[in-house]
Scaffold this motif. Structure first.
Motif, PDB file in Angstrom:
ATOM      1  N   LEU A   1       0.825  -1.209   0.000  1.00 43.86           N
ATOM      2  CA  LEU A   1       0.000   0.000   0.000  1.00 43.86           C
ATOM      3  C   LEU A   1       0.859   1.259   0.000  1.00 43.86           C
ATOM      4  N   ARG A   2       1.947   1.228   0.777  1.00 44.70           N
ATOM      5  CA  ARG A   2       2.823   2.410   0.854  1.00 44.70           C
ATOM      6  C   ARG A   2       3.442   2.713  -0.510  1.00 44.70           C
ATOM      7  N   ARG A   3       3.962   1.687  -1.170  1.00 44.93           N
ATOM      8  CA  ARG A   3       4.608   1.909  -2.482  1.00 44.93           C
ATOM      9  C   ARG A   3       3.603   2.344  -3.546  1.00 44.93           C
ATOM     10  N   ALA A   4       2.385   1.791  -3.451  1.00 44.43           N
ATOM     11  CA  ALA A   4       1.359   2.161  -4.427  1.00 44.43           C
ATOM     12  C   ALA A   4       0.745   3.521  -4.110  1.00 44.43           C
ATOM     13  N   GLY A   5       0.964   4.030  -2.876  1.00 39.31           N
ATOM     14  CA  GLY A   5       0.391   5.316  -2.482  1.00 39.31           C
ATOM     15  C   GLY A   5      -1.117   5.265  -2.363  1.00 39.31           C
ATOM     16  N   ARG A   6      -1.628   4.119  -1.885  1.00 39.38           N
ATOM     17  CA  ARG A   6      -3.078   3.933  -1.815  1.00 39.38           C
ATOM     18  C   ARG A   6      -3.533   3.550  -0.432  1.00 39.38           C
ATOM     19  N   GLN A   7      -4.824   3.786  -0.185  1.00 42.62           N
ATOM     20  CA  GLN A   7      -5.423   3.390   1.089  1.00 42.62           C
ATOM     21  C   GLN A   7      -6.104   2.032   0.997  1.00 42.62           C
ATOM     22  N   HIS A   8      -6.336   1.558  -0.223  1.00 42.53           N
ATOM     23  CA  HIS A   8      -7.015   0.274  -0.418  1.00 42.53           C
ATOM     24  C   HIS A   8      -6.343  -0.511  -1.549  1.00 42.53           C
ATOM     25  N   VAL A   9      -6.460  -1.836  -1.471  1.00 46.75           N
ATOM     26  CA  VAL A   9      -6.113  -2.684  -2.609  1.00 46.75           C
ATOM     27  C   VAL A   9      -7.017  -3.912  -2.545  1.00 46.75           C
ATOM     28  N   LEU A  10      -7.456  -4.370  -3.721  1.00 49.56           N
ATOM     29  CA  LEU A  10      -8.331  -5.535  -3.802  1.00 49.56           C
ATOM     30  C   LEU A  10      -7.513  -6.813  -3.918  1.00 49.56           C
ATOM     31  N   VAL A  11      -8.117  -7.910  -3.453  1.00 52.82           N
ATOM     32  CA  VAL A  11      -7.518  -9.244  -3.565  1.00 52.82           C
ATOM     33  C   VAL A  11      -8.453 -10.096  -4.413  1.00 52.82           C
ATOM     34  N   VAL A  12      -7.887 -10.876  -5.329  1.00 56.42           N
ATOM     35  CA  VAL A  12      -8.720 -11.712  -6.197  1.00 56.42           C
ATOM     36  C   VAL A  12      -8.324 -13.174  -6.124  1.00 56.42           C
ATOM     37  N   ASP A  13      -9.310 -14.047  -6.300  1.00 51.25           N
ATOM     38  CA  ASP A  13      -9.045 -15.427  -6.662  1.00 51.25           C
ATOM     39  C   ASP A  13      -9.779 -15.668  -7.981  1.00 51.25           C
ATOM     40  N   PHE A  14      -9.892 -16.907  -8.414  1.00 56.28           N
ATOM     41  CA  PHE A  14     -10.391 -17.139  -9.771  1.00 56.28           C
ATOM     42  C   PHE A  14     -11.391 -18.285  -9.808  1.00 56.28           C
ATOM     43  N   ASP A  15     -12.390 -18.117 -10.650  1.00 57.29           N
ATOM     44  CA  ASP A  15     -13.264 -19.217 -11.063  1.00 57.29           C
ATOM     45  C   ASP A  15     -12.815 -19.655 -12.454  1.00 57.29           C
ATOM     46  N   VAL A  16     -12.953 -20.937 -12.747  1.00 60.19           N
ATOM     47  CA  VAL A  16     -12.682 -21.408 -14.109  1.00 60.19           C
ATOM     48  C   VAL A  16     -14.026 -21.673 -14.766  1.00 60.19           C
ATOM     49  N   LEU A  17     -14.335 -20.876 -15.789  1.00 62.40           N
ATOM     50  CA  LEU A  17     -15.605 -21.009 -16.488  1.00 62.40           C
ATOM     51  C   LEU A  17     -15.517 -22.149 -17.498  1.00 62.40           C
ATOM     52  N   PRO A  18     -16.617 -22.861 -17.714  1.00 59.58           N
ATOM     53  CA  PRO A  18     -16.581 -23.953 -18.694  1.00 59.58           C
ATOM     54  C   PRO A  18     -16.282 -23.417 -20.091  1.00 59.58           C
ATOM     55  N   PRO A  19     -15.566 -24.194 -20.911  1.00 62.59           N
ATOM     56  CA  PRO A  19     -15.237 -23.733 -22.268  1.00 62.59           C
ATOM     57  C   PRO A  19     -16.485 -23.561 -23.114  1.00 62.59           C
ATOM     58  N   ARG A  20     -16.413 -22.627 -24.068  1.00 60.45           N
ATOM     59  CA  ARG A  20     -17.561 -22.388 -24.944  1.00 60.45           C
ATOM     60  C   ARG A  20     -17.705 -23.509 -25.975  1.00 60.45           C
ATOM     61  N   ARG A  21     -16.547 -24.089 -26.354  1.00 58.79           N
ATOM     62  CA  ARG A  21     -16.581 -25.211 -27.294  1.00 58.79           C
ATOM     63  C   ARG A  21     -15.853 -26.397 -26.655  1.00 58.79           C
ATOM     64  N   PRO A  22     -16.213 -27.618 -27.014  1.00 60.94           N
ATOM     65  CA  PRO A  22     -15.701 -28.813 -26.326  1.00 60.94           C
ATOM     66  C   PRO A  22     -14.186 -28.900 -26.187  1.00 60.94           C
ATOM     67  N   LEU A  23     -13.422 -28.505 -27.191  1.00 58.89           N
ATOM     68  CA  LEU A  23     -11.975 -28.661 -27.140  1.00 58.89           C
ATOM     69  C   LEU A  23     -11.245 -27.435 -26.591  1.00 58.89           C
ATOM     70  N   ASP A  24     -11.999 -26.378 -26.288  1.00 55.53           N
ATOM     71  CA  ASP A  24     -11.379 -25.160 -25.750  1.00 55.53           C
ATOM     72  C   ASP A  24     -11.005 -25.348 -24.274  1.00 55.53           C
ATOM     73  N   ALA A  25     -10.000 -24.604 -23.832  1.00 54.96           N
ATOM     74  CA  ALA A  25      -9.641 -24.606 -22.412  1.00 54.96           C
ATOM     75  C   ALA A  25     -10.647 -23.742 -21.638  1.00 54.96           C
ATOM     76  N   GLY A  26     -10.815 -24.049 -20.368  1.00 59.84           N
ATOM     77  CA  GLY A  26     -11.680 -23.217 -19.529  1.00 59.84           C
ATOM     78  C   GLY A  26     -11.097 -21.820 -19.372  1.00 59.84           C
ATOM     79  N   VAL A  27     -11.959 -20.833 -19.180  1.00 61.65           N
ATOM     80  CA  VAL A  27     -11.533 -19.438 -19.061  1.00 61.65           C
ATOM     81  C   VAL A  27     -11.501 -19.049 -17.584  1.00 61.65           C
ATOM     82  N   LYS A  28     -10.386 -18.439 -17.143  1.00 62.50           N
ATOM     83  CA  LYS A  28     -10.300 -17.975 -15.757  1.00 62.50           C
ATOM     84  C   LYS A  28     -11.024 -16.644 -15.611  1.00 62.50           C
ATOM     85  N   ARG A  29     -11.892 -16.558 -14.621  1.00 62.72           N
ATOM     86  CA  ARG A  29     -12.606 -15.317 -14.326  1.00 62.72           C
ATOM     87  C   ARG A  29     -12.170 -14.807 -12.962  1.00 62.72           C
TER      88      ARG A  29
END
Length: 208
Positions: free
Chosen positions: A141-169
């Motif tokens: 936070l000090r280096r970024a000069g901010r009072q807040h920062v968000l934390v994320v994790d990920f969901d893996v969405l099912p592929p749109r087509r059978p052979l595609d890899a799942g998409v990280k959201r």
């Protein structure tokens, strides 16, 4: 010997991000060596304060006061995160600049006019936080000069087509707030103070 804390990696939140909903109960007093998770507002435990982009800007400030927070997630009707807005955004010079740029009155501004869009929101991945200490978060936070920062994790969405890899959201999992960290460290700092001043007060209190 004094430990040197390194800043944690930041990345862009990106589009189509969602946010977590609570499932568990909050924690108390910490030290610099405590797990970073102990000072993170965990959205698996606490429902985040959210607002729509079309909401009046003045309403955003009042909502923050009512909820006792200084950051809101800006979301659409599908609860996709569009950006963030903080008390500093509302009370600083951004509204005046936005009103001048758009040629409107300040009371005509909406949250969308002043928020930081997702493309410019930097976040920390939960995997980094799980290995980190409170001191690492403070340095980030000090280096970024901010009072807040968000934390994320990920969901893996099912592929749109059978052979595609799942998409990280990306899913917003947590929020770090300098004022909350200070409270948990047992340091009294004025609400809404400048970032540099807040850090100097924390450092002064911790070396006593």
């Amino acid at each position: 010997m004094e430990r040197i804390y390194q800043a944690l990696p930041l990345r862009e939140l990106g589009g189509d991000a969602g946010f977590r909903r609570p499932t568990q109960p909050p924690s108390g007093r910490v030290s610099l060596e405590s797990s970073a998770l102990e000072v993170m507002t965990d959205l698996a435990r606490t429902t985040p304060a959210t607002i729509r982009p079309q909401a009046p800007l003045a309403g955003a400030n009042q909502f923050m006061i009512t909820r006792g927070v200084r950051l809101l997630l800006v979301v659409d009707d599908l609860e996709i995160v569009l950006g963030v807005i903080t008390a500093n955004d509302v009370l600083g010079e951004r509204p005046m600049l936005a009103a001048t740029g758009r040629g409107v009155r300040r009371d005509e501004l909406t949250v969308a006019d002043v928020m930081t869009p997702v493309e410019r929101v930097e976040v920390i991945e939960l995997a980094e936080v799980e290995r980190a200490r409170v001191g690492h978060v403070l340095e980030t936070l000090r280096r970024a000069g901010r009072q807040h920062v968000l934390v994320v994790d990920f969901d893996v969405l099912p592929p749109r087509r059978p052979l595609d890899a799942g998409v990280k959201r990306a899913m917003v999992r947590g929020i770090f707030s300098i004022s909350q960290i200070a409270r948990q460290l047992g340091v009294s700092v004025p609400a809404g103070g400048e970032v540099a001043l807040t850090f100097s007060e924390i450092e002064a209190a911790l070396i006593k």
